[in-house]
Design an enzyme around this catalytic site. Structure first.
Site, mmCIF file in Angstrom:
data_model
loop_
_atom_site.group_PDB
_atom_site.id
_atom_site.type_symbol
_atom_site.label_atom_id
_atom_site.label_comp_id
_atom_site.label_asym_id
_atom_site.label_seq_id
_atom_site.Cartn_x
_atom_site.Cartn_y
_atom_site.Cartn_z
ATOM 1 N N ASP A 112 0.916 -1.282 -0.115
ATOM 2 C CA ASP A 112 0.021 0.087 0.061
ATOM 3 C C ASP A 112 0.969 1.457 0.037
ATOM 4 O OD1 ASP A 112 0.865 -0.234 2.564
ATOM 5 O OD2 ASP A 112 -1.016 -0.355 3.541
ATOM 6 N N SER A 113 2.120 0.991 0.027
ATOM 7 C CA SER A 113 3.116 2.275 -0.346
ATOM 8 C C SER A 113 2.919 2.885 -1.663
ATOM 9 C CB SER A 113 4.714 1.629 0.005
ATOM 10 O OG SER A 113 4.806 0.717 -1.037
ATOM 11 N N ASP A 154 -0.976 -5.988 -0.018
ATOM 12 C CA ASP A 154 -1.350 -5.170 1.258
ATOM 13 C C ASP A 154 -3.070 -5.458 1.138
ATOM 14 O OD1 ASP A 154 0.065 -4.464 3.552
ATOM 15 O OD2 ASP A 154 1.183 -3.382 2.090
ATOM 16 N N LYS A 198 -1.082 -9.347 2.623
ATOM 17 C CA LYS A 198 -0.259 -8.871 3.956
ATOM 18 C C LYS A 198 -1.416 -8.145 4.559
ATOM 19 C CE LYS A 198 2.916 -5.623 3.664
ATOM 20 N NZ LYS A 198 2.506 -4.512 4.826
ATOM 21 N N GLU A 207 -1.873 -5.710 8.110
ATOM 22 C CA GLU A 207 -1.546 -4.983 9.186
ATOM 23 C C GLU A 207 -2.251 -5.165 10.513
ATOM 24 O OE1 GLU A 207 -0.198 -0.866 8.804
ATOM 25 O OE2 GLU A 207 0.897 -1.054 7.091
ATOM 26 N N GLU A 212 8.588 -4.936 11.010
ATOM 27 C CA GLU A 212 9.219 -3.673 10.475
ATOM 28 C C GLU A 212 9.569 -2.582 11.857
ATOM 29 O OE1 GLU A 212 8.133 0.407 8.182
ATOM 30 O OE2 GLU A 212 6.707 -1.260 8.006
#
Length: 310
Positions: free
Chosen positions: A55-56, A94, A124, A126, A193
């Protein structure tokens, strides 16, 4: 019309079993982000093990201020482009902010869309202990899920910025226990991270599944970086120094764990500047070398046709 690059051949698709084999063998996993067809081909051509549609892309590809701005539909759109180029890496994406937090059912629905429509091999997510039910549900469905622990960009506002996590004994213990619980819940791997490298190494030793580190030291099972950071896409011509988010940063404010392996940004800017200069100076295109010809008699016949034309 530009030429479509040739596809890479002869390399088998990287599977979950292959990731486990590499971890068991102590061979570091290589992970790189990709956001479109051209960047996915970089992972494909280099033989990268895993490609992350992170999502960067909200920031580095779409120009948003945060990762939370991207939508599920946008992620799916980019996943489709990446999976057209990254044929052999294990591709995961993400699950974007706002598409899994409200309920387990919502998270399952979003994951299925990413896999079915986007074509990715896994996702992925978070979060910490609160995503265990979602990880269990996805695992029971045979879907690969990689929880993201430590610094979580989607939650940077609530955690007071992009700060290193797990520095106290208690928070380190909580990170370890969460990782163990997520492994038990069915996680395929875990991304760590911005945590102390000793802690990342310890967690990696305790887990049977691979760990992927970013700002977590060299003892994780693999490393991931953002492709534009690796290439220096947005790096200025001159490095800058400063302080932000409690961590020393350099090279235009990048975190300390970012290493620039190329200088694509400077090379790209110079190429565009040279293109502009050549066009302005009427040096491009060069007649004969970069143009198409016409037989002299045909040209003269054309000019005769113009006589008497209004």
């Amino acid at each position: 019309m530009s030429v479509r690059p040739a596809e890479r051949a002869g390399r088998p698709k990287v599977t979950i079993a292959e990731l486990a084999r590499l971890k068991a063998a102590g061979t570091p996993l290589t992970v790189l982000t990709a956001y479109d067809f051209p960047t996915s081909l970089l992972s494909e051509a280099a033989g990268i093990d895993m490609t992350l549609v992170g999502d960067s892309l909200s920031q580095v590809a779409l120009g948003h201020e945060t990762t939370t701005a991207i939508t599920l539909d946008e992620m799916i759109h980019h996943c489709k482009a990446v999976t057209r180029g990254a044929k052999t890496p294990f591709v995961f994406a993400d699950v974007p902010f706002g598409s899994f937090e409200s309920s387990t059912e919502k998270g399952v629905e979003s994951t299925i869309r990413l896999v079915k429509e986007g074509g990715v091999d896994g996702v992925k997510i978070e979060g910490g202990r609160e995503i265990i039910p979602l990880v269990e549900r996805l695992g029971s469905m045979g879907l690969a899920v990689i929880p993201h622990l430590g610094l979580q960009p989607q939650r940077a506002t609530s955690t007071s910025g992009y700060l290193v996590q797990g520095r106290s004994a208690q928070s380190a213990q909580e990170l370890l226990q969460t990782a163990l619980d997520l492994e038990k819940a069915g996680a395929t791997a875990i991304l760590l991270e911005a945590i102390p490298h000793l802690l990342a190494g310890y967690i990696t030793e305790r887990l049977a599944i691979p760990t992927i580190g970013i700002g977590a030291g060299p003892q994780t099972s693999g490393q991931v970086l953002v492709v534009t950071d690796v290439l220096g896409t947005y790096a200025p011509d001159e490095p800058a120094e400063g302080e932000e988010g409690g961590e020393k940063k350099d090279r235009a404010g990048q975190p300390r764990f970012v290493r620039q392996f190329g200088d694509v940004g400077r090379a790209s800017r110079r190429a565009i500047e040279e293109y502009k200069r050549s066009v302005k100076g009427r040096e491009f295109p060069e007649v004969g070398r970069e143009t198409y010809g016409m037989k002299k008699d045909e040209w003269e016949a054309f000019l005769q046709l113009q006589q008497g034309q209004p």
